[in-house]
Design a protein around this motif. Structure first.
Motif, PDB file in Angstrom:
ATOM      1  N   ASP A  69       0.842  -1.195   0.000  1.00  0.00           N
ATOM      2  CA  ASP A  69       0.000   0.000   0.000  1.00  0.00           C
ATOM      3  C   ASP A  69       0.884   1.255   0.000  1.00  0.00           C
ATOM      4  OD1 ASP A  69       0.875   0.345   2.653  1.00  0.00           O
ATOM      5  OD2 ASP A  69      -1.065  -0.176   3.533  1.00  0.00           O
ATOM      6  N   HIS A  70       0.247   2.431   0.098  1.00  0.00           N
ATOM      7  CA  HIS A  70       0.988   3.699   0.078  1.00  0.00           C
ATOM      8  C   HIS A  70       1.931   3.856   1.270  1.00  0.00           C
ATOM      9  CE1 HIS A  70      -0.797   5.563  -3.438  1.00  0.00           C
ATOM     10  NE2 HIS A  70      -1.994   5.182  -3.029  1.00  0.00           N
ATOM     11  N   LYS A  71       1.671   3.142   2.348  1.00  0.00           N
ATOM     12  CA  LYS A  71       2.542   3.223   3.532  1.00  0.00           C
ATOM     13  C   LYS A  71       3.683   2.212   3.476  1.00  0.00           C
ATOM     14  CE  LYS A  71      -1.111   4.923   6.536  1.00  0.00           C
ATOM     15  NZ  LYS A  71      -1.963   4.639   7.695  1.00  0.00           N
ATOM     16  N   GLY A  72       3.743   1.431   2.402  1.00  0.00           N
ATOM     17  CA  GLY A  72       4.797   0.431   2.263  1.00  0.00           C
ATOM     18  C   GLY A  72       4.528  -0.851   3.009  1.00  0.00           C
ATOM     19  N   LEU A  73       3.271  -1.112   3.354  1.00  0.00           N
ATOM     20  CA  LEU A  73       2.899  -2.337   4.068  1.00  0.00           C
ATOM     21  C   LEU A  73       2.338  -3.355   3.070  1.00  0.00           C
ATOM     22  CD1 LEU A  73       1.159  -0.699   7.152  1.00  0.00           C
ATOM     23  CD2 LEU A  73       3.502  -1.556   6.974  1.00  0.00           C
ATOM     24  N   LEU A  74       2.757  -4.605   3.216  1.00  0.00           N
ATOM     25  CA  LEU A  74       2.306  -5.664   2.324  1.00  0.00           C
ATOM     26  C   LEU A  74       0.809  -5.897   2.502  1.00  0.00           C
ATOM     27  CD1 LEU A  74       3.250  -7.884   0.297  1.00  0.00           C
ATOM     28  CD2 LEU A  74       3.329  -9.420   2.264  1.00  0.00           C
ATOM     29  N   VAL A  75       0.079  -5.895   1.389  1.00  0.00           N
ATOM     30  CA  VAL A  75      -1.355  -6.157   1.448  1.00  0.00           C
ATOM     31  C   VAL A  75      -1.744  -7.432   0.702  1.00  0.00           C
ATOM     32  CG1 VAL A  75      -2.041  -3.754   1.842  1.00  0.00           C
ATOM     33  CG2 VAL A  75      -1.845  -4.605  -0.492  1.00  0.00           C
ATOM     34  N   SER A  76      -0.942  -7.804  -0.318  1.00  0.00           N
ATOM     35  CA  SER A  76      -1.317  -9.000  -1.069  1.00  0.00           C
ATOM     36  C   SER A  76      -0.129  -9.596  -1.812  1.00  0.00           C
ATOM     37  CB  SER A  76      -2.429  -8.683  -2.077  1.00  0.00           C
ATOM     38  OG  SER A  76      -1.947  -7.881  -3.133  1.00  0.00           O
ATOM     39  N   THR A  77      -0.342 -10.816  -2.263  1.00  0.00           N
ATOM     40  CA  THR A  77       0.556 -11.503  -3.183  1.00  0.00           C
ATOM     41  C   THR A  77      -0.267 -11.758  -4.432  1.00  0.00           C
ATOM     42  OG1 THR A  77       1.734 -12.578  -1.363  1.00  0.00           O
ATOM     43  CG2 THR A  77       1.958 -13.568  -3.552  1.00  0.00           C
ATOM     44  N   VAL A  78       0.299 -11.435  -5.597  1.00  0.00           N
ATOM     45  CA  VAL A  78      -0.441 -11.505  -6.857  1.00  0.00           C
ATOM     46  C   VAL A  78       0.251 -12.476  -7.814  1.00  0.00           C
ATOM     47  CG1 VAL A  78      -1.297 -10.177  -8.830  1.00  0.00           C
ATOM     48  CG2 VAL A  78      -1.136  -9.090  -6.566  1.00  0.00           C
ATOM     49  N   TYR A  79      -0.559 -13.289  -8.462  1.00  0.00           N
ATOM     50  CA  TYR A  79      -0.083 -14.143  -9.544  1.00  0.00           C
ATOM     51  C   TYR A  79      -0.805 -13.725 -10.820  1.00  0.00           C
ATOM     52  CZ  TYR A  79       2.271 -17.198  -6.278  1.00  0.00           C
ATOM     53  OH  TYR A  79       3.124 -17.696  -5.329  1.00  0.00           O
ATOM     54  N   MET A  80      -0.107 -13.759 -11.943  1.00  0.00           N
ATOM     55  CA  MET A  80      -0.688 -13.416 -13.238  1.00  0.00           C
ATOM     56  C   MET A  80      -0.582 -14.651 -14.127  1.00  0.00           C
ATOM     57  SD  MET A  80       0.636  -9.523 -13.612  1.00  0.00           S
ATOM     58  CE  MET A  80       0.564  -8.451 -12.159  1.00  0.00           C
ATOM     59  N   ILE A  81      -1.674 -15.388 -14.184  1.00  0.00           N
ATOM     60  CA  ILE A  81      -1.699 -16.689 -14.851  1.00  0.00           C
ATOM     61  C   ILE A  81      -2.271 -16.535 -16.268  1.00  0.00           C
ATOM     62  CG2 ILE A  81      -2.538 -19.062 -14.734  1.00  0.00           C
ATOM     63  CD1 ILE A  81      -0.621 -18.225 -12.407  1.00  0.00           C
ATOM     64  N   PRO A  82      -1.490 -16.896 -17.294  1.00  0.00           N
ATOM     65  CA  PRO A  82      -1.969 -16.753 -18.676  1.00  0.00           C
ATOM     66  C   PRO A  82      -3.288 -17.490 -18.916  1.00  0.00           C
ATOM     67  CG  PRO A  82       0.379 -17.267 -18.647  1.00  0.00           C
ATOM     68  CD  PRO A  82      -0.132 -17.442 -17.238  1.00  0.00           C
ATOM     69  N   LEU A  83      -4.155 -16.839 -19.657  1.00  0.00           N
ATOM     70  CA  LEU A  83      -5.442 -17.430 -20.003  1.00  0.00           C
ATOM     71  C   LEU A  83      -5.247 -18.762 -20.718  1.00  0.00           C
ATOM     72  CD1 LEU A  83      -8.517 -17.216 -20.179  1.00  0.00           C
ATOM     73  CD2 LEU A  83      -8.222 -15.881 -22.269  1.00  0.00           C
ATOM     74  N   LYS A  84      -4.215 -18.853 -21.570  1.00  0.00           N
ATOM     75  CA  LYS A  84      -3.975 -20.104 -22.305  1.00  0.00           C
ATOM     76  C   LYS A  84      -3.702 -21.261 -21.351  1.00  0.00           C
ATOM     77  CE  LYS A  84       0.891 -19.086 -23.240  1.00  0.00           C
ATOM     78  NZ  LYS A  84       1.646 -20.126 -22.593  1.00  0.00           N
ATOM     79  N   ASP A  85      -3.087 -20.987 -20.189  1.00  0.00           N
ATOM     80  CA  ASP A  85      -2.837 -22.048 -19.216  1.00  0.00           C
ATOM     81  C   ASP A  85      -4.140 -22.513 -18.558  1.00  0.00           C
ATOM     82  OD1 ASP A  85      -0.173 -21.814 -19.811  1.00  0.00           O
ATOM     83  OD2 ASP A  85       0.376 -20.821 -17.935  1.00  0.00           O
ATOM     84  N   ILE A  86      -5.036 -21.576 -18.314  1.00  0.00           N
ATOM     85  CA  ILE A  86      -6.329 -21.931 -17.714  1.00  0.00           C
ATOM     86  C   ILE A  86      -7.177 -22.692 -18.732  1.00  0.00           C
ATOM     87  CG2 ILE A  86      -8.474 -20.968 -16.781  1.00  0.00           C
ATOM     88  CD1 ILE A  86      -6.699 -18.800 -15.454  1.00  0.00           C
ATOM     89  N   GLU A  87      -7.200 -22.193 -19.975  1.00  0.00           N
ATOM     90  CA  GLU A  87      -7.984 -22.872 -21.013  1.00  0.00           C
ATOM     91  C   GLU A  87      -7.445 -24.271 -21.310  1.00  0.00           C
ATOM     92  OE1 GLU A  87      -7.814 -19.974 -24.158  1.00  0.00           O
ATOM     93  OE2 GLU A  87      -9.694 -19.057 -23.503  1.00  0.00           O
ATOM     94  N   ALA A  88      -6.143 -24.465 -21.133  1.00  0.00           N
ATOM     95  CA  ALA A  88      -5.531 -25.780 -21.368  1.00  0.00           C
ATOM     96  C   ALA A  88      -5.679 -26.695 -20.151  1.00  0.00           C
ATOM     97  CB  ALA A  88      -4.056 -25.612 -21.711  1.00  0.00           C
TER      98      ALA A  88
END
Length: 137
Positions: A69-88
């Motif tokens: 966040d703006h205060k430099g505190l961890l709020v989340s962990t994010v993964y960006m998974i390709p649509l082709k991997d989900i469709e497969a």
């Protein structure tokens, strides 16, 4: 199908993350090998809805991305998974959450952006209950 996948991810992640909380990532900047995403690709330092992102370049494009966040505190962990991997119907497992406990999980589609140009899903592992509000703007 997305609800089922989201429910399965939530159960898997909540049970597997408590032991990872001691990684020293609670405040920005996180230790090496994490680097600011804004230094690796053409993105702003703070992305509304996600926050300030850090990633180990070796894990691109999937992540994990650590979001602060703006205060430099961890709020989340994010993964960006390709649509082709989900469709497969690729197995998506072992989603680590270096920030520790996960209180909720969001998953939404993104058509692509600098750094991850292909269509993909953001899987956001929230570490705090009000994380989405803290990175909204």
């Amino acid at each position: 199908m997305r609800r089922l996948l989201l429910a399965a991810l939530t159960i898997f992640i909540t049970g597997a993350t408590a032991a990872l909380a001691a990684g020293g990532v609670e405040k920005a900047p996180p230790p090496a090998p994490y680097q600011p995403v804004s230094k690796l690709v053409k993105l702003p330092d703070f992305i509304p809805g996600l926050g300030t992102l850090y990633v180990d370049p070796k894990t691109l494009p999937d992540g994990p991305f650590l979001a602060y966040d703006h205060k430099g505190l961890l709020v989340s962990t994010v993964y960006m998974i390709p649509l082709k991997d989900i469709e497969a119907h690729k197995k998506i497992d072992d989603l680590k959450a270096p920030g520790g406990d996960v209180v909720s999980v969001d998953m939404y589609y993104n058509a692509g952006h600098p750094g991850v140009e292909q269509p993909h899903y953001h899987i956001i592992l929230w570490h705090v209950p009000d994380g989405d509000e803290r990175v909204a703007k």
